[in-house]
Every structure is written in C-alpha cells, then in structure tokens.
Design a protein around this motif. Structure first.
Motif, PDB file in Angstrom:
ATOM      1  N   VAL A 495       0.778  -1.157   0.112  1.00 32.15           N
ATOM      2  CA  VAL A 495       0.026   0.082   0.025  1.00 32.15           C
ATOM      3  C   VAL A 495       0.751   1.647  -0.082  1.00 32.15           C
ATOM      4  N   TYR A 496       1.965   1.125   0.659  1.00 33.38           N
ATOM      5  CA  TYR A 496       2.669   2.170   1.328  1.00 33.38           C
ATOM      6  C   TYR A 496       3.992   2.260   0.256  1.00 33.38           C
ATOM      7  N   GLU A 497       4.363   3.702  -0.644  1.00 32.53           N
ATOM      8  CA  GLU A 497       5.472   3.099  -1.159  1.00 32.53           C
ATOM      9  C   GLU A 497       6.057   4.733  -1.355  1.00 32.53           C
ATOM     10  N   ILE A 498       7.390   5.178  -1.071  1.00 33.25           N
ATOM     11  CA  ILE A 498       8.131   6.765  -1.554  1.00 33.25           C
ATOM     12  C   ILE A 498       8.207   6.900  -2.908  1.00 33.25           C
ATOM     13  N   VAL A 499       8.021   7.517  -3.501  1.00 34.42           N
ATOM     14  CA  VAL A 499       7.742   7.972  -4.894  1.00 34.42           C
ATOM     15  C   VAL A 499       8.821   9.538  -5.060  1.00 34.42           C
ATOM     16  N   GLY A 500       9.322   9.635  -6.180  1.00 33.57           N
ATOM     17  CA  GLY A 500       9.829  11.008  -6.011  1.00 33.57           C
ATOM     18  C   GLY A 500      11.757  11.243  -5.604  1.00 33.57           C
ATOM     19  N   GLN A 501      11.832  10.242  -5.138  1.00 32.92           N
ATOM     20  CA  GLN A 501      12.745   9.762  -4.788  1.00 32.92           C
ATOM     21  C   GLN A 501      14.453  11.070  -5.313  1.00 32.92           C
ATOM     22  N   ASP A 502      14.181   9.600  -6.697  1.00 38.06           N
ATOM     23  CA  ASP A 502      15.055   9.664  -7.615  1.00 38.06           C
ATOM     24  C   ASP A 502      16.179  11.574  -8.299  1.00 38.06           C
ATOM     25  N   VAL A 503      14.472  12.181  -7.722  1.00 41.74           N
ATOM     26  CA  VAL A 503      14.593  13.876  -8.086  1.00 41.74           C
ATOM     27  C   VAL A 503      14.494  14.560  -7.382  1.00 41.74           C
ATOM     28  N   GLY A 504      14.963  13.766  -6.115  1.00 40.15           N
ATOM     29  CA  GLY A 504      15.108  15.423  -4.673  1.00 40.15           C
ATOM     30  C   GLY A 504      13.634  15.275  -4.384  1.00 40.15           C
ATOM     31  N   ASP A 505      12.767  14.937  -4.419  1.00 39.33           N
ATOM     32  CA  ASP A 505      11.008  15.686  -4.314  1.00 39.33           C
ATOM     33  C   ASP A 505      10.242  13.984  -3.463  1.00 39.33           C
ATOM     34  N   PRO A 506      10.944  13.609  -2.378  1.00 36.57           N
ATOM     35  CA  PRO A 506       9.746  12.216  -2.390  1.00 36.57           C
ATOM     36  C   PRO A 506       8.914  12.805  -1.514  1.00 36.57           C
ATOM     37  N   ARG A 507       8.193  11.438  -1.464  1.00 35.32           N
ATOM     38  CA  ARG A 507       6.576  11.815  -1.313  1.00 35.32           C
ATOM     39  C   ARG A 507       6.195  11.119  -0.928  1.00 35.32           C
ATOM     40  N   LEU A 508       5.012  10.049  -0.024  1.00 36.00           N
ATOM     41  CA  LEU A 508       4.733   8.635   0.567  1.00 36.00           C
ATOM     42  C   LEU A 508       3.240   8.949  -0.984  1.00 36.00           C
ATOM     43  N   GLN A 509       2.834   7.606  -1.659  1.00 31.80           N
ATOM     44  CA  GLN A 509       2.066   7.205  -1.741  1.00 31.80           C
ATOM     45  C   GLN A 509       1.630   6.355  -1.854  1.00 31.80           C
ATOM     46  N   ILE A 510      -0.446   6.417  -1.079  1.00 31.65           N
ATOM     47  CA  ILE A 510      -1.011   5.482  -0.592  1.00 31.65           C
ATOM     48  C   ILE A 510      -1.783   4.954  -2.012  1.00 31.65           C
ATOM     49  N   ASN A 511      -1.522   3.680  -1.764  1.00 32.92           N
ATOM     50  CA  ASN A 511      -2.271   2.770  -3.193  1.00 32.92           C
ATOM     51  C   ASN A 511      -3.601   2.042  -2.077  1.00 32.92           C
ATOM     52  N   ALA A 512      -4.398   2.799  -1.300  1.00 31.46           N
ATOM     53  CA  ALA A 512      -5.580   2.561  -0.465  1.00 31.46           C
ATOM     54  C   ALA A 512      -6.349   1.312  -1.563  1.00 31.46           C
ATOM     55  N   GLN A 513      -6.288   1.387  -2.428  1.00 32.36           N
ATOM     56  CA  GLN A 513      -7.190  -0.468  -2.954  1.00 32.36           C
ATOM     57  C   GLN A 513      -5.747  -1.295  -3.557  1.00 32.36           C
ATOM     58  N   ASN A 514      -4.786  -1.663  -2.382  1.00 33.01           N
ATOM     59  CA  ASN A 514      -4.628  -2.551  -2.220  1.00 33.01           C
ATOM     60  C   ASN A 514      -4.784  -3.195  -0.969  1.00 33.01           C
ATOM     61  N   CYS A 515      -5.469  -2.309  -0.145  1.00 33.53           N
ATOM     62  CA  CYS A 515      -5.096  -2.270   1.477  1.00 33.53           C
ATOM     63  C   CYS A 515      -5.948  -4.252   1.493  1.00 33.53           C
ATOM     64  N   VAL A 516      -5.600  -5.067   2.348  1.00 38.52           N
ATOM     65  CA  VAL A 516      -6.340  -5.897   2.826  1.00 38.52           C
ATOM     66  C   VAL A 516      -6.984  -5.996   4.648  1.00 38.52           C
ATOM     67  N   HIS A 517      -7.283  -4.901   4.624  1.00 40.06           N
ATOM     68  CA  HIS A 517      -7.529  -4.240   6.182  1.00 40.06           C
ATOM     69  C   HIS A 517      -6.975  -5.326   7.405  1.00 40.06           C
ATOM     70  N   CYS A 518      -5.366  -5.597   7.122  1.00 41.19           N
ATOM     71  CA  CYS A 518      -5.376  -6.090   8.167  1.00 41.19           C
ATOM     72  C   CYS A 518      -4.395  -4.836   9.569  1.00 41.19           C
ATOM     73  N   LYS A 519      -4.307  -3.488   9.360  1.00 42.65           N
ATOM     74  CA  LYS A 519      -4.436  -2.824  10.561  1.00 42.65           C
ATOM     75  C   LYS A 519      -3.145  -2.492  11.348  1.00 42.65           C
ATOM     76  N   THR A 520      -1.946  -3.123  10.593  1.00 43.59           N
ATOM     77  CA  THR A 520      -0.231  -2.975  10.788  1.00 43.59           C
ATOM     78  C   THR A 520      -0.478  -1.742  10.763  1.00 43.59           C
ATOM     79  N   CYS A 521      -0.152  -1.730  10.131  1.00 41.21           N
ATOM     80  CA  CYS A 521      -0.451   0.763   9.299  1.00 41.21           C
ATOM     81  C   CYS A 521      -0.501   1.465  10.644  1.00 41.21           C
ATOM     82  N   ASP A 522      -1.657   1.211  11.248  1.00 43.20           N
ATOM     83  CA  ASP A 522      -2.525   1.887  12.119  1.00 43.20           C
ATOM     84  C   ASP A 522      -1.879   1.327  13.597  1.00 43.20           C
ATOM     85  N   ILE A 523      -1.185  -0.016  13.729  1.00 43.95           N
ATOM     86  CA  ILE A 523      -0.751  -0.233  14.965  1.00 43.95           C
ATOM     87  C   ILE A 523       0.659   0.003  15.031  1.00 43.95           C
ATOM     88  N   LYS A 524       1.747  -0.367  13.830  1.00 43.99           N
ATOM     89  CA  LYS A 524       3.214   0.143  13.784  1.00 43.99           C
ATOM     90  C   LYS A 524       3.523   1.035  13.278  1.00 43.99           C
TER      91      LYS A 524
END
Length: 546
Positions: A495-524
């Motif tokens: 679900v989570y990936e950092i994009v734009g690092q190669d051009v010096g402009d990193p940002r978090l991209q959230i691919n919410a459509q992949n989420c299997v509802h495990c809740k790990t992100c909410d916890i960890k």
C-alpha cells in the motif's frame, strides 16, 4: 432503523452474540430485534485466521453443531512443535511442552467458513444481517450514551463530491450496541478514548499474521497434522510459523511476527517467504499451488491489556477488546464466549424493560467469573516475557511459568509482567543494516502484488482514501528521515511507497486499493500518524476458505 441490539461486525463474537440473544428470546417467549453489520461483501470475506479452533464455546452455543453441519471436519490428530535453525529443525518432544499447548479435541478449519455457517444459524433465528455495510460513525444520545451507529455513505468521490450513484448512510439505533470489529477496530478506538476504557490497564500489543492456502500433492497431505515453529528466520523477534493440514488436500501455512520488532528494515511479508524456503518446509509445497493469501493483525497483550468492556449503551466483544491466548495461538473460543456473555447481560436488561443507555455491568462480571479468565490469566506473562528477557530467555521463562500454572502452582508466580506499545519500539535506521531478502521464484515464494491479487481485494478507486494521515508532512520529514519509511516494509500489501526520491522530491504514495485491512499500519507507524478508517462498504479482501 430501530433495534434492541445492533452488532458491528460479523465475526465469531458478533454472530455468537446475535445467536445467543435470539436463543434466549425463544426460550423465554419474547421478541428481541437484532441486527448485524458486516463491512465485508459477505460474512467471512474479511475473516482470516490459522485456524485451530477449540470448540468449547461452540459446544455451549450450539450443542448439536455436528448434526447441523458446522464445518469442523478435521480434528487435530498430530501436534508438532519445531525449533528451526537455518538448515535444520529440532522436533520438540510433546511431553516437554506445557499441557495447555496441546490441541487435543480441537479442529483445524477455515474460520471464515465457520462464520458463514454461524451467519446461517443466526438468520434462521431471525437475525438481520447486512453485509457490505461498514459502521462509519458512532451515534450518541443527548446524555452521552451510545445510541447506535451510522453506516458509511456510498458513492462519494475521492474529492468528497457525490457521484451519480450516491446513497447516504443509514442510522441504526439500538438500546445496546455491541462492537465486534476485530483487532484494532476504528470505532472501538474512538470508544476507548471517549470513555477512557484503557485507563488503568496495560497497552495492547500486537503481531501480524500472514497466511497462504495451498493445494498440495495428496501424497504429502496428512489431514489433522498441526505444526508450529519458532526460531529461524527471525532473530531476536517474537513470532513463528504454522502449518495446518486441513481438509481437501489443503495446507494453511503462515507466519506471525510480533509488532514490537526494532529493525526498521524488517519485512514480515518477506520473512514469511523466507520461512517457506526452509528445507523442512519447501518440499511440502513444491508441486503444489498457492490458492489464497491474506494478512491480519493479532491481539497479543493478554489479560492485563483487556480494556473496560462496557460504556453507557454498549459493549466491546471479541477481538475489539483482545482475548487471544498467545501460547495456544487461539482466540476464537474466547471471542465467541464474550459475545454470548454480553448477549445474556443485554437480554436480562431488555426483559426487565430497560430503555437502554445504561452500562451492562453484568457482562464484565460474567467474564471475570468465566473460563475466559482462567484461560488467559495463567498465560498473562508469556508474551511480555519475550519482550522483557529476549526471545531465548523469555521462552525458557514462559515454559517454567506455564508448567507451574498447569501443575496448580500458579501462586508461586503472583506477578504480572507489563506490556509496551509496539510503535515505540522501532529503532532508527542508522542502528541497523538493510536485510537482503531473496528474490521470489514464483513457485514457492512470491511478491506482494501477486499475493494481493490472490486475496481478491477490491476497492472502488474513486472514493476518499481510508488510510488517513494526521499530518501530511510526517511521512517524509520523520518516517523517511529517521526510519527509512518502514511503512513500505511492514505493510504486507504494497500500500505504501515512497516516490520521487530519484528527483529529490520524495513523497508518500498510498495505494489504498491494495489494502487487505490488516491494520498493521495503524499499529506500527512509529509516529502514530496513520489512522485506518472503514472504506466504502463491501471493499477490501474477499477471502475464500481463510
């Protein structure tokens, strides 16, 4: 829509509560209206567990479950415990293990299929079940008591506008509302904060369980064989694997990683793939076919982490509160029993003519006096011992602790070890080296995206992102800078990936459509910046036989 009792969540706890309410109404010649909301597309769609089930609660709820066709078809016939090294294993003699770790009388099965069967039993009794409707908002009376819940609006675009298919959510009002959302339920979190339900108890701790279902060569299949492992590939991290030979030549194989791990480069998904490559395990899967994949967080805090169970107008039941017995790797029996006890407390109040809004104080008292406490109290130190002493010494301590309790000498251990929040344990990236995980071979080991495909996960893409950030700057300024963006690794669904690092402009991209509802992100999430909320009803995984 008014009901006597509204239940949020169609898992073992919620369905058991619904069935028990209707049973009591029939026995007493009265009527009780009961509704169950299930956010999955069907009951069982979001249920994932190993599973080896102790039928103790089912025996009480539906004594003739065998005659009624409950899907408990594979009794445990062989119980093994392996300690793995990188290239070998030690098969622990069964007599060395504490008796409570025996699976005699238990069954290995799909918990999702058990819930589907329970749903059928509930509907026969007159329970109304609404699949595909997520509880999105808690409703309150003027006096502050819980009034019920509202389901989420359907047909809302990502920008918040209403699409042509827009339908507003429904309000479901109840005299009592039970929250049976499972681990880390987002409404349950709100209730804990509003009513201070966690005051005076230890923090809840968690693990992530990753599971695959395989069709294997029939010559390798031994129905009823249950194997648990510890040791490799984890270093000093609590967790281990399981292999359950279920019916129809299928094997449920999975790996559990405690979420208090310190190395920000650890990836539970990749540890699972590495586990399958062990020479004692890979031959079992070779020539077989992987047919399902999923992941789910697991409560591990134990007795000392159970919050206050009631509040004005309702109760927490099942894994919304956390009733897993960690050494036994079982919680469904306790979840079902909590639902039954809450139902009995509510029925007594309804029969007395209550208008609701009060606290079901008989429910926590009943839990205190039930076999749930006996089941959990004697194992209360097992999980925190691993955190306090390390996995090796903690395992030795736990073995002694459990043996003393099984021998009736529990009074020699009057103390209760403490837990810590998992997100506080992650170390900074400069103290660790990245882990070199092998590339998947596409035969026994796989990548995340092909795995998510097997979970049948689907979300309407044009909807508000259900993985919300409290502060949009934190993922780069803190998580990436201090921990090298661990959300890229602890999420088992890409679900989570950092994009734009190669051009010096990193940002978090959230691919919410992949989420299997495990809740790990909410916890960890180390900064607790990610807040999981329910997406549009019916979205998420559609687990078959999981």
């Amino acid at each position: 829509m008014p009901y006597d009792v509204v239940i949020v969540g169609g898992g073992p706890a919620g369905l058991s509560a619904a069935i028990r309410l209707k049973q009591l109404a029939q026995q007493n010649g009265t009527e009780v209206s009961v509704c169950v909301l299930e956010k999955g597309s069907e009951v069982g769609a979001h249920i994932l567990s190993g599973a080896v089930v102790d039928p103790i609660a089912l025996n009480e709820l539906i004594p003739d479950w065998k005659e009624k066709g409950a899907p408990l078809n594979t009794p445990v016939t062989d119980n093994k415990h392996w300690v793995l090294t990188k290239n070998g294993k030690i098969d622990m003699p069964h007599f060395l293990l504490p008796p409570l770790m025996s699976n005699d009388g238990c069954y290995t099965l799909s918990l999702g299929n058990l819930c589907r069967w329970l749903a059928g039993q509930a509907e026969e009794l007159g329970v109304e079940i609404f699949p595909g409707f997520a509880g999105a908002e808690i409703l309150y009376n003027e006096d502050g008591s819980v009034k019920g819940v509202a389901t989420g609006d359907m047909g809302v675009a990502r920008d918040g506008s209403h699409k042509d298919m827009y339908q507003p959510g429904l309000e479901l009002h109840a005299k009592y509302t039970f929250f049976a959302e499972g681990v880390r339920g987002h409404l349950s979190k709100q209730l804990m904060d509003r009513f201070s339900l966690r005051e005076g108890v230890q923090p809840q701790t968690y693990a992530i369980g990753i599971k695959e279902l395989w069709d294997i060569d029939p010559s390798k299949h031994k129905a009823g064989t249950v194997i648990h492992t510890q040791g490799w590939p984890l270093d000093d991290v609590a967790g281990g694997g399981f292999i359950y030979h279920q019916e129809n030549n299928q094997v449920a194989i999975g790996f559990v990683v405690a979420l208090d791990y310190k190395n920000p480069y650890l990836s539970p998904f990749d540890e699972m793939q590495r586990f399958k490559n062990h020479p004692a395990i890979r031959p079992l899967l070779e020539g077989g076919r992987r047919v399902a994949y999923g992941a789910r967080a697991i409560n591990e805090g134990g007795w000392q982490s159970i919050p206050k169970l009631t509040f004005p107008g309702g109760a927490l039941i099942g894994c919304s509160a956390g009733f897993v017995n960690v050494p036994r790797i079982k919680g469904s029996h306790n979840a079902m029993k909590t639902g039954m006890l809450a139902a009995e407390a509510a029925f007594d109040r309804l029969r007395a003519g209550t208008e609701g809004g009060d606290e079901l104080l008989a429910y926590p008292a009943a839990v205190e006096n039930s076999w749930i406490k006996e089941d959990l109290y004697k194992v209360r130190n097992a999980r925190p011992a691993l955190a306090k002493f390390g996995v090796t010494l903690g395992t030795l301590y736990t073995g002694l602790d459990l043996w003393l309790h099984d021998l009736g000498l529990g009074k020699l251990i009057p103390w209760t070890l403490k837990n810590h929040p998992d997100h506080t344990q992650l170390g900074r990236k400069e103290h660790y080296y990245p882990i070199d995980y092998p590339k998947p071979d596409g035969k026994v080991t796989f990548d995340k995206l092909s795995s998510v495909f097997l979970s049948n996960t689907n979300h309407e893409e044009d909807q508000p992102v259900h993985l919300t950030l409290k502060d949009q700057d934190v993922p780069v300024k803190l998580n990436l800078t201090l921990y090298d963006a661990p959300e890229q690794r602890y999420c088992p669904a890409g679900v989570y990936e950092i994009v734009g690092q190669d051009v010096g402009d990193p940002r978090l991209q959230i691919n919410a459509q992949n989420c299997v509802h495990c809740k790990t992100c909410d916890i960890k999430d180390p900064t607790q910046n990610i807040n999981w909320v329910a997406p549009e009803g019916g979205g998420g995984p559609n687990y078959p036989n999981m």
